[in-house]
Design a protein around this motif. Sequence first.
Motif, PDB file in Angstrom:
ATOM      1  N   GLY A  72       2.110  95.926 -54.307  1.00 17.18           N
ATOM      2  CA  GLY A  72       2.042  97.359 -54.052  1.00 17.18           C
ATOM      3  C   GLY A  72       3.369  98.070 -53.983  1.00 17.18           C
ATOM      4  O   GLY A  72       3.452  99.152 -53.377  1.00 17.18           O
ATOM      5  N   GLN A  97      -1.468  99.444 -50.629  1.00 19.67           N
ATOM      6  CA  GLN A  97      -2.253 100.113 -51.660  1.00 19.67           C
ATOM      7  C   GLN A  97      -3.606  99.435 -51.852  1.00 19.67           C
ATOM      8  O   GLN A  97      -4.192  99.488 -52.930  1.00 19.67           O
ATOM      9  CB  GLN A  97      -1.470 100.123 -52.981  1.00 19.67           C
ATOM     10  CG  GLN A  97      -0.168 100.915 -52.922  1.00 19.67           C
ATOM     11  CD  GLN A  97       0.465 101.092 -54.285  1.00 19.67           C
ATOM     12  OE1 GLN A  97      -0.200 101.038 -55.318  1.00 19.67           O
ATOM     13  NE2 GLN A  97       1.774 101.301 -54.302  1.00 19.67           N
ATOM     14  N   HIS A  98      -4.112  98.809 -50.815  1.00 19.75           N
ATOM     15  CA  HIS A  98      -5.405  98.132 -50.910  1.00 19.75           C
ATOM     16  C   HIS A  98      -6.529  99.126 -51.207  1.00 19.75           C
ATOM     17  O   HIS A  98      -6.516 100.257 -50.716  1.00 19.75           O
ATOM     18  CB  HIS A  98      -5.724  97.407 -49.602  1.00 19.75           C
ATOM     19  CG  HIS A  98      -4.732  96.335 -49.264  1.00 19.75           C
ATOM     20  ND1 HIS A  98      -4.093  96.267 -48.046  1.00 19.75           N
ATOM     21  CD2 HIS A  98      -4.276  95.291 -49.992  1.00 19.75           C
ATOM     22  CE1 HIS A  98      -3.290  95.223 -48.024  1.00 19.75           C
ATOM     23  NE2 HIS A  98      -3.370  94.614 -49.190  1.00 19.75           N
ATOM     24  N   ASP A 126      -9.792  94.817 -52.837  1.00 17.08           N
ATOM     25  CA  ASP A 126      -8.769  93.986 -52.193  1.00 17.08           C
ATOM     26  C   ASP A 126      -9.253  93.606 -50.793  1.00 17.08           C
ATOM     27  O   ASP A 126      -9.272  94.452 -49.891  1.00 17.08           O
ATOM     28  CB  ASP A 126      -7.442  94.747 -52.111  1.00 17.08           C
ATOM     29  CG  ASP A 126      -6.980  95.253 -53.473  1.00 17.08           C
ATOM     30  OD1 ASP A 126      -6.910  94.433 -54.403  1.00 17.08           O
ATOM     31  OD2 ASP A 126      -6.693  96.462 -53.589  1.00 17.08           O
ATOM     32  N   ARG A 164      -6.260  91.645 -46.269  1.00 19.25           N
ATOM     33  CA  ARG A 164      -5.394  92.696 -45.747  1.00 19.25           C
ATOM     34  C   ARG A 164      -4.254  92.121 -44.896  1.00 19.25           C
ATOM     35  O   ARG A 164      -3.562  92.856 -44.205  1.00 19.25           O
ATOM     36  CB  ARG A 164      -6.214  93.690 -44.920  1.00 19.25           C
ATOM     37  CG  ARG A 164      -7.374  94.344 -45.697  1.00 19.25           C
ATOM     38  CD  ARG A 164      -6.890  95.119 -46.906  1.00 19.25           C
ATOM     39  NE  ARG A 164      -7.965  95.597 -47.749  1.00 19.25           N
ATOM     40  CZ  ARG A 164      -8.564  96.776 -47.635  1.00 19.25           C
ATOM     41  NH1 ARG A 164      -8.197  97.604 -46.672  1.00 19.25           N
ATOM     42  NH2 ARG A 164      -9.519  97.142 -48.465  1.00 19.25           N
ATOM     43  N   ILE A 193      -2.358  92.994 -54.108  1.00 19.25           N
ATOM     44  CA  ILE A 193      -3.470  93.788 -54.636  1.00 19.25           C
ATOM     45  C   ILE A 193      -3.984  93.163 -55.929  1.00 19.25           C
ATOM     46  O   ILE A 193      -3.260  92.444 -56.626  1.00 19.25           O
ATOM     47  CB  ILE A 193      -3.056  95.254 -54.903  1.00 19.25           C
ATOM     48  CG1 ILE A 193      -1.827  95.324 -55.831  1.00 19.25           C
ATOM     49  CG2 ILE A 193      -2.787  95.985 -53.596  1.00 19.25           C
ATOM     50  CD1 ILE A 193      -1.425  96.733 -56.230  1.00 19.25           C
ATOM     51  N   GLN A 227      -4.771  93.757 -59.562  1.00 19.52           N
ATOM     52  CA  GLN A 227      -4.432  94.695 -60.636  1.00 19.52           C
ATOM     53  C   GLN A 227      -5.209  94.335 -61.888  1.00 19.52           C
ATOM     54  O   GLN A 227      -5.307  93.157 -62.252  1.00 19.52           O
ATOM     55  CB  GLN A 227      -2.936  94.660 -60.926  1.00 19.52           C
ATOM     56  CG  GLN A 227      -2.035  95.050 -59.756  1.00 19.52           C
ATOM     57  CD  GLN A 227      -0.597  94.732 -60.059  1.00 19.52           C
ATOM     58  OE1 GLN A 227      -0.182  93.576 -60.059  1.00 19.52           O
ATOM     59  NE2 GLN A 227       0.189  95.766 -60.349  1.00 19.52           N
ATOM     60  N   ASN A 274      -4.708  89.534 -55.119  1.00 20.57           N
ATOM     61  CA  ASN A 274      -5.243  89.586 -53.766  1.00 20.57           C
ATOM     62  C   ASN A 274      -6.267  88.469 -53.559  1.00 20.57           C
ATOM     63  O   ASN A 274      -6.272  87.815 -52.504  1.00 20.57           O
ATOM     64  CB  ASN A 274      -5.862  90.956 -53.488  1.00 20.57           C
ATOM     65  CG  ASN A 274      -6.279  91.129 -52.036  1.00 20.57           C
ATOM     66  OD1 ASN A 274      -7.427  90.902 -51.675  1.00 20.57           O
ATOM     67  ND2 ASN A 274      -5.329  91.517 -51.185  1.00 20.57           N
TER      68      ASN A 274
END
Length: 340
Positions: A253, A258-259, A264, A267, A272, A274, A286
């Motif tokens: 991110g 940017q989850h 995603d 945490r 993430i 993509q 992720n």
Amino acid sequence: MAFIDKVLQTPSYKWADDDGNLVKPSPKQLWTEAFKRTNVFKSKKNWIPFINWATAVAMLPFLYFFLVDYFSWLHVGALVIYAMIVMSTHGTIWYHRYSTHRAYTFTNSVWRFVTQNLVVRTFSEEVYVVSHHVHHAKSDNPGDPYNSGAGILYCMLSDVNHQAIAKDLNETEYKKVSNFIGHTGIVINSYKKYLKWGSVANPYYTVLLLLMNWAFWFTAFSFMGGPGFACALFSGAFFWYVLVRAFNYTGHGGGQRQHVDGVDFDRSNLSINQTRPGIFSGEWHNNHHLYPDSARAGFLKYQLDMAWIYIYCMHKIGVVGRYNDSKKEFLERFGHEIGA
């Protein structure tokens, strides 16, 4: 100090300040560290960082001849496919899922060697594997060798600045580090040779394997499509080799959370999922952080995982023996969130 904190050579600007906060070095500090780490005249123990850069420089003639003598849009297409799909997928198959996480096993050493050399060779296993274990242990925290929170240049120069192993390991610690990559089949230094070379990998083996791999693939590509085709694919390998260093910046991110809900699920770090790296190389990052030892990372219906397809197909023909597949566990844990 925990063992994982001692594995990598600490940069001159250190991983963290006295309060435990991530040190974010300036571009000048990063470049100074890089040139110091690649200086083999100062110490032969800098040979791996030096080889990292020397490999990229040695690929430039292929790019030159491609652009000057063999340029065509057909070759450009081959370059892009080779860089973005073939090299990327192989990186996931070999360096990531096998060499680092042992997500599957081979039935014999011949097929292991074949998989290792399926593409134009670039990184030494040591550079990727040891530091990646640290990355998972310390993701997005001080000590993470490619911590996205310190900026993209921090990640781009990590192969020389942050991924070399420590030079002052005792014999017991060195054996632990060498066990990280002992299963890959590379020639490993004795502790006495480690004290001389500062690495697990034997330098003569590493360079010889690189040259043999390049000779084989340039010859093979030339037979397939002529020297222009060979130069195009080697250029593709060059672009992958340079630009892959940015992946852990974008894949985490850019240092920001940017989850996306329903996409995603881990945490505990900034990783993430993509679409482009996922579709092109099976790097659903992720998901991978959730289940790092899984041979499959594409858990949702749309998450194409070509690295997993290769591993599964090789299992079907008897090349791959055991493999881990965490999709069922993922769906049991998160299926209610995605309606599965």
